[in-house]
Design an enzyme around this catalytic site. Structure first.
Site, PDB file in Angstrom:
ATOM      1  N   VAL A  97       0.525  -1.208   0.458  1.00 33.92           N
ATOM      2  CA  VAL A  97       0.129  -0.307   0.492  1.00 33.92           C
ATOM      3  C   VAL A  97       0.800   1.465   0.194  1.00 33.92           C
ATOM      4  O   VAL A  97       2.178   1.495   0.552  1.00 33.92           O
ATOM      5  CB  VAL A  97      -0.783   0.071   1.157  1.00 33.92           C
ATOM      6  CG1 VAL A  97      -1.580   1.172   0.707  1.00 33.92           C
ATOM      7  CG2 VAL A  97      -2.062  -1.244   1.384  1.00 33.92           C
ATOM      8  N   HIS A 101       3.358   3.531   6.167  1.00 31.76           N
ATOM      9  CA  HIS A 101       3.012   2.689   7.477  1.00 31.76           C
ATOM     10  C   HIS A 101       4.110   2.325   8.311  1.00 31.76           C
ATOM     11  O   HIS A 101       4.769   1.445   7.122  1.00 31.76           O
ATOM     12  CB  HIS A 101       1.936   1.817   7.402  1.00 31.76           C
ATOM     13  CG  HIS A 101       2.156   0.675   5.915  1.00 31.76           C
ATOM     14  ND1 HIS A 101       1.716   1.007   4.973  1.00 31.76           N
ATOM     15  CD2 HIS A 101       1.669  -0.218   5.981  1.00 31.76           C
ATOM     16  CE1 HIS A 101       1.858   0.014   3.644  1.00 31.76           C
ATOM     17  NE2 HIS A 101       2.431  -1.115   4.491  1.00 31.76           N
ATOM     18  N   HIS A 103       4.316  -0.998  10.248  1.00 32.24           N
ATOM     19  CA  HIS A 103       4.161  -2.008  11.471  1.00 32.24           C
ATOM     20  C   HIS A 103       4.892  -1.844  12.809  1.00 32.24           C
ATOM     21  O   HIS A 103       6.417  -2.082  12.719  1.00 32.24           O
ATOM     22  CB  HIS A 103       4.897  -3.351  10.308  1.00 32.24           C
ATOM     23  CG  HIS A 103       3.885  -3.867   9.228  1.00 32.24           C
ATOM     24  ND1 HIS A 103       3.228  -4.718   9.056  1.00 32.24           N
ATOM     25  CD2 HIS A 103       4.760  -2.554   7.753  1.00 32.24           C
ATOM     26  CE1 HIS A 103       3.186  -4.139   7.484  1.00 32.24           C
ATOM     27  NE2 HIS A 103       4.221  -3.625   7.162  1.00 32.24           N
TER      28      HIS A 103
END
Length: 122
Positions: A97, A101, A103
């Site tokens: 994506v 982001h 994790h």
């Protein structure tokens, strides 16, 4: 106009997510395909496609994502045992994506190296 990512749609509440943390800068939610007993994604509300797209103006945002990870780890009781944070970049880095982001993985002991080499499909 660029098409919104699934993460932008989560931020805008256009699609549901199991949100575990939110503030003015970031949002954290449970990964739909967890790779550990705890697997959260921590995303900035500002759309930044990949680590390659981080500018000097984004440094505080990136630091904030790591701060959020530490706050969640403490709040949820796994800070002392330890956890792993990972930010993938582009295809060979495992990014799927294109909205950065972080994790946050916990709840088990992790080894090194973290992943087996991915085989390219012919």
């Amino acid at each position: 106009m660029t098409e919104k990512t699934i993460f932008s749609k989560i931020i805008d509440r256009e699609i549901p997510a199991d949100i575990v943390y939110e503030d003015e800068v970031a949002l954290a939610f449970k990964d739909l395909n967890p790779q550990a007993p705890v697997h959260l994604l921590i995303i900035p509300k500002k759309a930044i496609a990949s680590a390659n797209d981080i500018t000097s103006a984004d440094r505080e945002i990136i630091g904030h994502l790591h701060w959020v990870a530490a706050q969640i780890a403490e709040r949820d009781g796994f800070a002392a045992d330890g956890y792993r944070t990972v930010m993938n970049c582009n295809d060979n880095g495992g990014q799927t994506v294109y909205h950065i982001h972080l994790h946050l993985l916990a709840g088990k002991a992790f080894g090194w190296p973290p992943y087996q080499e991915r085989k390219k499909q012919a």
